[in-house]
Each structure stands twice: as structure tokens, then as C-alpha cells.
Design a protein around this motif. Structure first.
Motif, PDB file in Angstrom:
ATOM      1  N   GLN A  28       0.840  -1.206   0.000  1.00  0.00           N
ATOM      2  CA  GLN A  28       0.000   0.000   0.000  1.00  0.00           C
ATOM      3  C   GLN A  28       0.870   1.249   0.000  1.00  0.00           C
ATOM      4  O   GLN A  28       0.602   2.210  -0.720  1.00  0.00           O
ATOM      5  N   ASN A  29       1.889   1.241   0.811  1.00  0.00           N
ATOM      6  CA  ASN A  29       2.777   2.394   0.914  1.00  0.00           C
ATOM      7  C   ASN A  29       3.517   2.633  -0.409  1.00  0.00           C
ATOM      8  O   ASN A  29       3.643   3.777  -0.861  1.00  0.00           O
ATOM      9  N   ARG A  30       3.988   1.562  -1.040  1.00  0.00           N
ATOM     10  CA  ARG A  30       4.674   1.698  -2.336  1.00  0.00           C
ATOM     11  C   ARG A  30       3.727   2.233  -3.408  1.00  0.00           C
ATOM     12  O   ARG A  30       4.109   3.062  -4.232  1.00  0.00           O
ATOM     13  N   TYR A  31       2.489   1.770  -3.409  1.00  0.00           N
ATOM     14  CA  TYR A  31       1.486   2.252  -4.362  1.00  0.00           C
ATOM     15  C   TYR A  31       1.222   3.743  -4.161  1.00  0.00           C
ATOM     16  O   TYR A  31       1.177   4.511  -5.128  1.00  0.00           O
ATOM     17  N   TYR A  32       1.081   4.153  -2.921  1.00  0.00           N
ATOM     18  CA  TYR A  32       0.807   5.559  -2.598  1.00  0.00           C
ATOM     19  C   TYR A  32       1.961   6.463  -3.040  1.00  0.00           C
ATOM     20  O   TYR A  32       1.754   7.439  -3.756  1.00  0.00           O
ATOM     21  N   TRP A  33       3.182   6.121  -2.600  1.00  0.00           N
ATOM     22  CA  TRP A  33       4.344   6.965  -2.887  1.00  0.00           C
ATOM     23  C   TRP A  33       4.898   6.762  -4.303  1.00  0.00           C
ATOM     24  O   TRP A  33       5.537   7.661  -4.855  1.00  0.00           O
ATOM     25  N   THR A  79       0.843   6.788   8.885  1.00  0.00           N
ATOM     26  CA  THR A  79       1.511   5.621   9.478  1.00  0.00           C
ATOM     27  C   THR A  79       0.650   4.963  10.550  1.00  0.00           C
ATOM     28  O   THR A  79       0.879   3.807  10.896  1.00  0.00           O
ATOM     29  N   ASP A  80      -0.331   5.679  11.070  1.00  0.00           N
ATOM     30  CA  ASP A  80      -1.214   5.128  12.103  1.00  0.00           C
ATOM     31  C   ASP A  80      -2.483   4.499  11.536  1.00  0.00           C
ATOM     32  O   ASP A  80      -3.292   3.968  12.291  1.00  0.00           O
ATOM     33  N   LEU A  81      -2.662   4.561  10.234  1.00  0.00           N
ATOM     34  CA  LEU A  81      -3.882   4.041   9.629  1.00  0.00           C
ATOM     35  C   LEU A  81      -3.819   2.524   9.493  1.00  0.00           C
ATOM     36  O   LEU A  81      -2.768   1.957   9.201  1.00  0.00           O
ATOM     37  N   SER A  82      -4.970   1.898   9.659  1.00  0.00           N
ATOM     38  CA  SER A  82      -5.072   0.461   9.402  1.00  0.00           C
ATOM     39  C   SER A  82      -5.034   0.243   7.890  1.00  0.00           C
ATOM     40  O   SER A  82      -5.149   1.193   7.103  1.00  0.00           O
ATOM     41  N   THR A  83      -4.923  -1.001   7.473  1.00  0.00           N
ATOM     42  CA  THR A  83      -4.926  -1.283   6.041  1.00  0.00           C
ATOM     43  C   THR A  83      -6.230  -0.812   5.399  1.00  0.00           C
ATOM     44  O   THR A  83      -6.217  -0.257   4.301  1.00  0.00           O
ATOM     45  N   MET A  84      -7.341  -0.995   6.092  1.00  0.00           N
ATOM     46  CA  MET A  84      -8.644  -0.560   5.566  1.00  0.00           C
ATOM     47  C   MET A  84      -8.712   0.972   5.503  1.00  0.00           C
ATOM     48  O   MET A  84      -9.153   1.535   4.495  1.00  0.00           O
ATOM     49  N   GLU A  85      -8.292   1.647   6.568  1.00  0.00           N
ATOM     50  CA  GLU A  85      -8.318   3.116   6.583  1.00  0.00           C
ATOM     51  C   GLU A  85      -7.406   3.690   5.501  1.00  0.00           C
ATOM     52  O   GLU A  85      -7.765   4.668   4.841  1.00  0.00           O
ATOM     53  N   PHE A  86      -6.247   3.083   5.302  1.00  0.00           N
ATOM     54  CA  PHE A  86      -5.323   3.589   4.285  1.00  0.00           C
ATOM     55  C   PHE A  86      -5.903   3.381   2.888  1.00  0.00           C
ATOM     56  O   PHE A  86      -5.776   4.247   2.022  1.00  0.00           O
ATOM     57  N   SER A  87      -6.559   2.260   2.676  1.00  0.00           N
ATOM     58  CA  SER A  87      -7.212   1.999   1.399  1.00  0.00           C
ATOM     59  C   SER A  87      -8.301   3.046   1.130  1.00  0.00           C
ATOM     60  O   SER A  87      -8.418   3.569   0.019  1.00  0.00           O
ATOM     61  N   GLN A  88      -9.090   3.363   2.146  1.00  0.00           N
ATOM     62  CA  GLN A  88     -10.138   4.379   2.004  1.00  0.00           C
ATOM     63  C   GLN A  88      -9.530   5.761   1.739  1.00  0.00           C
ATOM     64  O   GLN A  88     -10.063   6.529   0.928  1.00  0.00           O
ATOM     65  N   TYR A  89      -8.432   6.063   2.406  1.00  0.00           N
ATOM     66  CA  TYR A  89      -7.717   7.326   2.189  1.00  0.00           C
ATOM     67  C   TYR A  89      -7.258   7.426   0.733  1.00  0.00           C
ATOM     68  O   TYR A  89      -7.480   8.444   0.073  1.00  0.00           O
ATOM     69  N   CYS A  90      -6.638   6.365   0.217  1.00  0.00           N
ATOM     70  CA  CYS A  90      -6.184   6.363  -1.175  1.00  0.00           C
ATOM     71  C   CYS A  90      -7.360   6.514  -2.131  1.00  0.00           C
ATOM     72  O   CYS A  90      -7.263   7.245  -3.125  1.00  0.00           O
TER      73      CYS A  90
END
Length: 113
Positions: A28-33, A79-90
């Protein structure tokens, strides 16, 4: 555990129970950045990825907290987001980019990164 609890006096401990969650993943982090931010940076011009990152955090990760009757806004860290929260953020960023910049950001399964 029971013996320990019996040995405590009132107010000496706090126990918090919450559902465990996984923090955002490395893919997820690699996809975002590596995909989301560079595509948006290319469209917006000279902005650096960190500036865009901070802008999106302020747009989509604001959270209100009350302290002694006063309301404050804080911005959560990705960095504090769960995998689900980070997916929703993206997803929010991808939708924003489509509406505001008219660019289509591929989903992770549509591109190698």
C-alpha cells in the motif's frame, strides 16, 4: 492476572481493550508513494511529493478532538492508519484526482509498481 488486579488500589491502573488491526502494508505504501503521488505531482507541476502528501492529509485525515471544552483539529498520520483506513484514504485521493484534475489513477491490480 487476577492476583495482580486484586493487588491494585483504585485509580492505579487502566486497562484498554480494543480490536487489533494491521497497519498499512508495504505494498500500500509503495502504491501511494510510487504511483498515486507521482501521477498527481506530474499533473500539478513543480510540487514535491511531500507537499502533496501533507495537502491530502489535511484534506482527508482531519479529526476533531475536544480538550477541556475547546475543539481542536488534528491531522492523523498515515503511518497510524489500518490497512482498511489507508485503502479508504487512497480511494478518496483517487476520486479527488479524477474530479479535480481529470486524471485516472490505476488501481494496484492494474499496474506493476
Amino acid at each position: 492476572f487476577d492476583n495482580y488486579i486484586r493487588g491494585l488500589r483504585n485509580g492505579e491502573a487502566e486497562l484498554i481493550v480494543r480490536k487489533a488491526f494491521r497497519k498499512r502494508s508495504n505494498p500500500q505504501n509503495r502504491y501511494y508513494w510510487g504511483i498515486i503521488l507521482p501521477l498527481i505531482a506530474d499533473e500539478m507541476g513543480e510540487l514535491i511529493h511531500e507537499e502533496i502528501h501533507n495537502t491530502f492529509k489535511s484534506m482527508f485525515l482531519k479529526k476533531g478532538i475536544d480538550v477541556k471544552g475547546k475543539r481542536f483539529e488534528v491531522i492523523r498520520s498515515t503511518t497510524d492508519l489500518s490497512t482498511m483506513e489507508f485503502s479508504q484514504y487512497c480511494d478518496k485521493i483517487i476520486i479527488w484526482a479524477a474530479r479535480e484534475l481529470n486524471i485516472i489513477i490505476p488501481k494496484p491490480n492494474e499496474i506493476d509498481f
